[in-house]
Enzyme design. Structure first.
Site, PDB file in Angstrom:
ATOM      1  N   ARG A 116       0.857  -1.191   0.000  1.00 12.75           N
ATOM      2  CA  ARG A 116       0.000   0.000   0.000  1.00 12.75           C
ATOM      3  C   ARG A 116       0.892   1.239   0.000  1.00 12.75           C
ATOM      4  O   ARG A 116       1.821   1.354   0.798  1.00 12.75           O
ATOM      5  CB  ARG A 116      -0.898  -0.021   1.236  1.00 12.75           C
ATOM      6  CG  ARG A 116      -1.886   1.150   1.377  1.00 12.75           C
ATOM      7  CD  ARG A 116      -2.686   0.903   2.636  1.00 12.75           C
ATOM      8  NE  ARG A 116      -3.768   1.830   2.887  1.00 12.75           N
ATOM      9  CZ  ARG A 116      -3.822   2.654   3.932  1.00 12.75           C
ATOM     10  NH1 ARG A 116      -2.802   2.705   4.793  1.00 12.75           N
ATOM     11  NH2 ARG A 116      -4.866   3.430   4.130  1.00 12.75           N
ATOM     12  N   GLU A 207      -9.474   7.134   5.393  1.00 19.48           N
ATOM     13  CA  GLU A 207     -10.274   7.260   6.621  1.00 19.48           C
ATOM     14  C   GLU A 207     -11.287   8.397   6.482  1.00 19.48           C
ATOM     15  O   GLU A 207     -11.282   9.370   7.240  1.00 19.48           O
ATOM     16  CB  GLU A 207      -9.373   7.453   7.839  1.00 19.48           C
ATOM     17  CG  GLU A 207      -8.529   6.232   8.136  1.00 19.48           C
ATOM     18  CD  GLU A 207      -7.791   6.287   9.466  1.00 19.48           C
ATOM     19  OE1 GLU A 207      -7.512   5.221  10.033  1.00 19.48           O
ATOM     20  OE2 GLU A 207      -7.492   7.413   9.938  1.00 19.48           O
ATOM     21  N   GLU A 321      -5.522  -1.029   7.505  1.00 17.63           N
ATOM     22  CA  GLU A 321      -4.450  -0.590   8.396  1.00 17.63           C
ATOM     23  C   GLU A 321      -4.550  -1.357   9.707  1.00 17.63           C
ATOM     24  O   GLU A 321      -5.634  -1.454  10.288  1.00 17.63           O
ATOM     25  CB  GLU A 321      -4.553   0.901   8.729  1.00 17.63           C
ATOM     26  CG  GLU A 321      -4.409   1.842   7.567  1.00 17.63           C
ATOM     27  CD  GLU A 321      -4.470   3.294   8.020  1.00 17.63           C
ATOM     28  OE1 GLU A 321      -4.356   3.563   9.242  1.00 17.63           O
ATOM     29  OE2 GLU A 321      -4.632   4.177   7.155  1.00 17.63           O
TER      30      GLU A 321
END
Length: 422
Positions: A116, A207, A321
């Protein structure tokens, strides 16, 4: 990842119970009043069906890692390695089982399949800019790794409490900003494809629980000094749609699209968020969450919520995450996100030791693999090679330094086994 520099001024995470407004009447998927209203019938283990996702279960409700093998293969096993060039610039080197090699190759040798990479719009050169991500993508592909592109749509950290519009995009009205997002996303995806490293997945924002590109795409405002919280989904949904459209235009073989919610244990909040997307007809491929036990809660709460989300939406789920400590500091605890055992809700099962970190990742793998319908896509460890000493973002790196998967000399910890092929 939430930039903890801003914790003191962070906006509280919105959940359904804290909102003053309700879902629109046209919502196609009804919002349960509590987690008990949406208890998945397939939920296994000793969790109580009436337990809210944010509630810590008793020790007896801890996830059981014994029994039948997982029913699904985790197709995504990997890590965010965005800071790797910065690590190498200060002389960091990495070793595993007697071999020194670039970190991405060591992870690939352990079975990892995905890297990522975050990209900021207008940072300092070398500070998570596009050029750096393209270099890392070439290295990842050479190591046999796929790329998940994490677009922050900001010049710095974007997370649930910070979604600052890039300076170059400031002052644009909503239609102009939406077109900017679309073309930027298209051109960025195209840049990876043009060098022969097409991205496998692209995250439209990081997020984005409370929106993106504030103020145009800010969902919640108010709530301070006793004022009522107001909601505006139109701007956010417009920008999200633009990013998703751009992702499909960058290459003839569009990447899978990812929408990322911050708190993997927040059942009310995640349903409220994804129900709004469903009502608006937003089409995307992967539902992603962050999960940090020391901020979000025990694994049992994560299991409860992800089981509910998989059942409710029928989409593949990615823990985009995660990290876990392998040691606790003996001095200067204020310099670490995790400084004492009381911060670990499953600390009795997974102490802050190399073995405890390894067991944590084993339990997480098993949890994801057992999600209903085979919808457990996998997990990505957050910055497992971000060791102390990086000059850029120096106020950040030390906070995470006991959450790595390499010790401070650069030697692999046992938790690298988490990337093995199931």
């Amino acid at each position: 990842m939430l930039s903890r520099r801003h914790l003191l001024s962070a906006m509280p995470l919105m959940t359904a119970s804290s909102l003053s407004a309700s879902l629109p009447a046209s919502l196609s998927v009804p919002l349960p009043a509590s987690m008990s209203d949406a208890t998945p019938g397939s939920l296994s283990g000793s969790l109580s069906g009436s337990m809210p996702a944010s509630q810590s279960p008793p020790p007896s409700a801890a996830p059981n890692r014994q029994g039948a093998p997982p029913s699904a293969v985790l197709s995504v096993r990997g890590a965010d390695l965005s800071s790797l060039l910065q690590e190498e610039a200060v002389g960091r080197r990495f070793r595993d089982r007697g071999r020194e090699a670039p970190a991405e190759r060591l992870l690939a040798a352990r079975g990892a399949g995905t890297v990522r990479l975050r990209v900021w719009v207008g940072p300092r050169p070398g500070d998570f800019d596009l050029a750096s991500a393209l270099v890392l993508a070439r290295r990842a592909h050479a190591a046999g790794l796929r790329v998940l592109l994490d677009l922050h749509y900001s010049d710095s950290w974007a997370d649930e409490s910070n979604q600052a519009v890039p300076k170059a995009w400031a002052g644009q009205d909503l239609p102009t900003l939406a077109d900017t997002v679309r073309t930027y996303t298209r051109d960025t995806v195209r840049a990876f494809a043009a060098q022969g490293t097409p991205v496998d997945m692209v995250q439209i924002g990081n997020e984005i629980t409370n929106g993106m590109l504030w103020p145009q795409g800010q969902i919640y405002t108010g709530g301070g000094d006793g004022t009522a919280v107001t909601e505006n989904w139109h701007g956010f949904l417009t920008l999200l749609k633009a990013g998703l459209q751009g992702a499909t235009q960058g290459t003839s073989a569009p990447p899978r699209t990812v929408v990322h919610f911050a708190n993997g244990c927040d059942g009310d909040g995640s349903r409220y968020f994804y129900d709004h997307l469903a009502a608006a007809g937003i089409r995307f491929d992967v539902l992603a969450v962050s999960y940090y036990a020391f901020w979000h809660g025990p694994l049992a709460s994560l299991k409860y919520n992800l089981t509910d989300l998989a059942t409710r939406y029928g989409k593949d789920i990615l823990v985009a995450e995660t990290s876990y400590p392998w040691k606790l500091p003996s001095t200067n605890p204020e310099q670490y996100h995790v400084a004492n055992a009381d911060q670990l809700p499953d600390g009795a099962l997974f102490p802050a030791t190399p073995a405890g970190q390894t067991d944590y990742f084993d339990a997480l793998r098993d949890l994801i693999a057992r999600l209903p319908g085979g919808h457990g896509l996998g997990f990505l460890a957050w910055e497992p090679a971000w060791l102390p000493g990086v000059t850029r973002n120096s106020d950040e790196e030390i906070l995470y330094s006991n959450l790595t998967m390499f010790d401070w000399s650069g030697s692999a910890l046992p938790s690298l086994a988490a990337f093995r092929t199931p």
